[in-house]
Design a protein around this motif. Sequence first.
Motif, mmCIF file in Angstrom:
data_model
loop_
_atom_site.group_PDB
_atom_site.id
_atom_site.type_symbol
_atom_site.label_atom_id
_atom_site.label_comp_id
_atom_site.label_asym_id
_atom_site.label_seq_id
_atom_site.Cartn_x
_atom_site.Cartn_y
_atom_site.Cartn_z
ATOM 1 N N GLN A 11 35.724 18.709 11.878
ATOM 2 C CA GLN A 11 35.766 20.107 11.437
ATOM 3 C C GLN A 11 36.038 20.193 9.942
ATOM 4 N N GLN A 12 36.988 19.364 9.494
ATOM 5 C CA GLN A 12 37.317 19.383 8.068
ATOM 6 C C GLN A 12 36.129 18.938 7.226
ATOM 7 N N GLU A 13 35.426 17.931 7.715
ATOM 8 C CA GLU A 13 34.265 17.426 6.984
ATOM 9 C C GLU A 13 33.189 18.516 6.891
ATOM 10 N N VAL A 14 32.962 19.212 7.986
ATOM 11 C CA VAL A 14 31.970 20.289 7.971
ATOM 12 C C VAL A 14 32.379 21.350 6.946
ATOM 13 N N GLN A 15 33.631 21.723 6.970
ATOM 14 C CA GLN A 15 34.122 22.745 6.032
ATOM 15 C C GLN A 15 33.966 22.294 4.588
ATOM 16 N N ARG A 16 34.278 21.025 4.360
ATOM 17 C CA ARG A 16 34.165 20.482 3.011
ATOM 18 C C ARG A 16 32.721 20.560 2.530
ATOM 19 N N ILE A 20 31.034 22.913 -0.619
ATOM 20 C CA ILE A 20 30.295 22.352 -1.758
ATOM 21 C C ILE A 20 28.881 22.925 -1.804
ATOM 22 N N ILE A 21 28.263 22.994 -0.637
ATOM 23 C CA ILE A 21 26.868 23.456 -0.604
ATOM 24 C C ILE A 21 26.765 24.921 -1.011
ATOM 25 N N LYS A 22 27.750 25.700 -0.602
ATOM 26 C CA LYS A 22 27.675 27.138 -0.907
ATOM 27 C C LYS A 22 27.886 27.459 -2.382
ATOM 28 N N ARG A 23 28.559 26.564 -3.103
ATOM 29 C CA ARG A 23 28.869 26.851 -4.517
ATOM 30 C C ARG A 23 27.633 27.280 -5.288
ATOM 31 N N LEU A 34 22.842 26.904 8.909
ATOM 32 C CA LEU A 34 23.249 25.835 7.999
ATOM 33 C C LEU A 34 24.467 25.116 8.569
ATOM 34 N N LYS A 35 25.428 25.915 8.996
ATOM 35 C CA LYS A 35 26.653 25.328 9.551
ATOM 36 C C LYS A 35 26.299 24.451 10.752
ATOM 37 N N GLN A 36 25.455 24.983 11.609
ATOM 38 C CA GLN A 36 25.068 24.260 12.816
ATOM 39 C C GLN A 36 24.415 22.921 12.466
ATOM 40 N N LYS A 37 23.569 22.947 11.420
ATOM 41 C CA LYS A 37 22.883 21.712 11.023
ATOM 42 C C LYS A 37 23.876 20.693 10.457
ATOM 43 N N ILE A 38 24.863 21.196 9.709
ATOM 44 C CA ILE A 38 25.871 20.269 9.162
ATOM 45 C C ILE A 38 26.705 19.685 10.292
ATOM 46 N N VAL A 39 27.046 20.542 11.251
ATOM 47 C CA VAL A 39 27.797 20.056 12.415
ATOM 48 C C VAL A 39 27.024 18.909 13.068
ATOM 49 N N ALA A 41 24.772 16.985 11.796
ATOM 50 C CA ALA A 41 24.723 15.801 10.938
ATOM 51 C C ALA A 41 26.052 15.041 10.988
ATOM 52 N N VAL A 42 27.135 15.804 10.970
ATOM 53 C CA VAL A 42 28.458 15.170 10.967
ATOM 54 C C VAL A 42 28.689 14.458 12.295
ATOM 55 N N VAL A 43 28.290 15.093 13.373
ATOM 56 C CA VAL A 43 28.536 14.514 14.697
ATOM 57 C C VAL A 43 27.638 13.311 14.942
ATOM 58 N N THR A 44 26.354 13.431 14.592
ATOM 59 C CA THR A 44 25.415 12.340 14.905
ATOM 60 C C THR A 44 25.352 11.288 13.806
ATOM 61 N N GLY A 45 25.855 11.638 12.616
ATOM 62 C CA GLY A 45 25.731 10.697 11.494
ATOM 63 C C GLY A 45 24.322 10.644 10.937
ATOM 64 N N LYS A 46 23.466 11.538 11.415
ATOM 65 C CA LYS A 46 22.074 11.546 10.934
ATOM 66 C C LYS A 46 21.968 12.511 9.750
ATOM 67 N N PRO A 47 21.570 12.008 8.591
ATOM 68 C CA PRO A 47 21.533 12.884 7.414
ATOM 69 C C PRO A 47 20.508 14.002 7.561
ATOM 70 N N LEU A 48 20.771 15.104 6.894
ATOM 71 C CA LEU A 48 19.818 16.216 6.868
ATOM 72 C C LEU A 48 18.690 15.903 5.890
ATOM 73 N N LYS A 49 17.497 16.452 6.191
ATOM 74 C CA LYS A 49 16.357 16.309 5.294
ATOM 75 C C LYS A 49 16.242 17.567 4.447
#
Lengths: 418, 418
Positions: A11-16, A20-23, A34-39, A41-49
């Motif tokens: 959760q903290q990683e997603v928030q972090r 940064i992305i929203k800045r 966007l949040k869902q996609k980051i979640v 990525a964080v859970v699966t370790g698969k980077p976003l394209k």
Amino acid sequence: MMWNELTEVQQQEVQRQLQIIKRGTAEIIPEDALKQKIVQAVVTGKPLKVKLGLDPSAPDIHIGHTVVLQKLRQFQDLGHEVQLIIGDFTGRIGDPTGKSETRKQLTEENVQHNAQTYQTQLSKILDFTKTTFYYNSSWLSALKFDDVLKLAGKVTVARMLERDDFAKRYAANQPIHVHEFFYPLMQGYDSVSLESDIELGGTDQTFNILMGRTLQGAYEMKEGQVAILMPLLEGLDGVQKMSKSLKNYIGIDEAPNEIFGKTMSIPDALMLKYYELTTAVSSEALQELREGLAAGSVHPRDAKLGLAKEYVRMYHGAEAAQEAEQHFITVFQKRALPEDIEEMPISVNLLEAGQISIIKLLVSLGLQTSNAQARRSIEQGAVKINEAKITNIHESLSPQDGDIIQVGKRKFVRIKLG
Amino acid sequence: MMWNELTEVQQQEVQRQLQIIKRGTAEIIPEDALKQKIVQAVVTGKPLKVKLGLDPSAPDIHIGHTVVLQKLRQFQDLGHEVQLIIGDFTGRIGDPTGKSETRKQLTEENVQHNAQTYQTQLSKILDFTKTTFYYNSSWLSALKFDDVLKLAGKVTVARMLERDDFAKRYAANQPIHVHEFFYPLMQGYDSVSLESDIELGGTDQTFNILMGRTLQGAYEMKEGQVAILMPLLEGLDGVQKMSKSLKNYIGIDEAPNEIFGKTMSIPDALMLKYYELTTAVSSEALQELREGLAAGSVHPRDAKLGLAKEYVRMYHGAEAAQEAEQHFITVFQKRALPEDIEEMPISVNLLEAGQISIIKLLVSLGLQTSNAQARRSIEQGAVKINEAKITNIHESLSPQDGDIIQVGKRKFVRIKLG
């Protein structure tokens, strides 16, 4: 994936990442996704394209372009991957009507050369271990008429005419040629081909990027890409969007002194926006700067010197930055003077032991009509010699050939001893 | 080519052709260009290429279609050549949105089968020594994305939205999908491919045919094709355009009796239009008929019998025409009775030597409540047996099983002796 199913660390990683992305973004559509996609990525370790389209006809990157590039770099620093699309297919076609100046047909050679230039310039900003270049001709030139019809069947004419420039032209009875509808469709199809998760662009790209989202949906992907829209950066004039054609740009490939000098000419009011959107300066440092400027404890000129130096450092290194700053101070002083200052002879007979009082000098040169007037001007701080203000009415000087004497904003003479 | 450069014989030939071609047309755009093309053909001896597009999904030709086909035949009789385009490319694509009922995707097999049907049916009208069939997939399926963009670059969105149905849908906020713009573009591109001189169609095809003219011009042919637009033929209801879906049509492949019967049901007011547009009856004969009808010397029913017989002759031969006429007269009489007539038993005990008076019969069957009423009905001519009017109130009958007794317009019974 439900939020509650994430560990606290996740959760903290997603928030972090979100923070940064929203800045600096102008809009994120839709933010939930966007949040869902980051979640994911964080859970699966698969980077976003994360996708960005590049105009194949304009490879000279300027600070205006770096707004999205910096955002891409942030994604990379968070572990995600960048897809850079060189729109060579569009470029090779040019404008079928032959009427558009900006859609000149590019040769294979042009495209190759421009792509090279992009690579060189982008390597200064992006992490190339997490960057893939694509040419959209790879998939677009393979499409046949029936594929094109399928593509065109995904959207309505009314939707197309909602695009701002189309709407305006249609309302003004200016011709829109049917093929123009395909530019957003092609851009959108690129996202279908590459299964992009996110596409970046300026706010003027909103329509085109959302088209990618629509088309991904229409081609039966579960969820369309997220649009991250960055503000447009005003150029040196402080009003118009920075662009090469308006000559209000700072090119990242320009010489250090050029970058430095141009940066110094941006309006004060825009400085923080430039800092936020086009440098890697941390949010904390930015906040400090913002407060300093507001409180008056930081002089805008110093902040701007810092920005100019940072740009040169980013694109030419720390040493060049140092040199450019030094050079600027010299050049700037020269620049403050008009180009052609009248030379005025002054007889050496007026000097006493090589010296002359400032008041006598001003009157002798005809810059002032009386001692009293000369004294008043000095007291008002209106008199400068070689850019240095004279404050003492009793000052005695040793004039040299070439010394520049200034009164007020407009009167200048260059001394010629004779 | 200047008119004065033609010989008198050539001038007469041009005038003759023009007169025949103009018969029955709704509009010729532009008429000047038609004349010029005929002049060219007469002088060079090179036949004109006259194009018609066929809908690959609806191969059942009806009399409404024959309006343009008869015109094509006239061109052939004048020595010109016909290009029939089977729009199989469009047909194979169907509707990319999947929303249109009328644009179902056709298989290769469907298309082949439909083309066969066309050939069989069209051979009844056209001169196949001067007819060439084309499949537009031959050139359209070969187009690639860049060709398509070039095609789309030839026209503006505003021009497209002038098409009547698009204009209406756009104004009503009904979706128009972008691919729909390509149907007229494809049809127009067919003319580019085949270098057609003339394209025929109903007035509802005006936009599409003029698109062919525009595109030929845009692809740098010297002069675009001429549009010859035929009036739309109202169907059996006399109001709506004849079409299969409205079931107000006469199919040329229908059985002789069907053709005959349907023709007899067209409104009198349309008869001359049918004659003019869908038969090969000469202009002189047509004029005679027109005058005869106006003067009352020709009964509309006879003129219609003549039309019906002509249709059957055209599509099934002279013998079938004779038979159909005979059959119609019989069938028509049966048709005057309702489909399901109630059967009513009548006791043989009521008969005297197998006979019964008409008045007794009517009352016994419950068709009349009293002898007086029955008598009045007979006197008014309201009573019929097997379609034959009974006028004598003293008539005696020998009723048979199945005899139909009618009183007025609505009361019918079928006799069942018991």
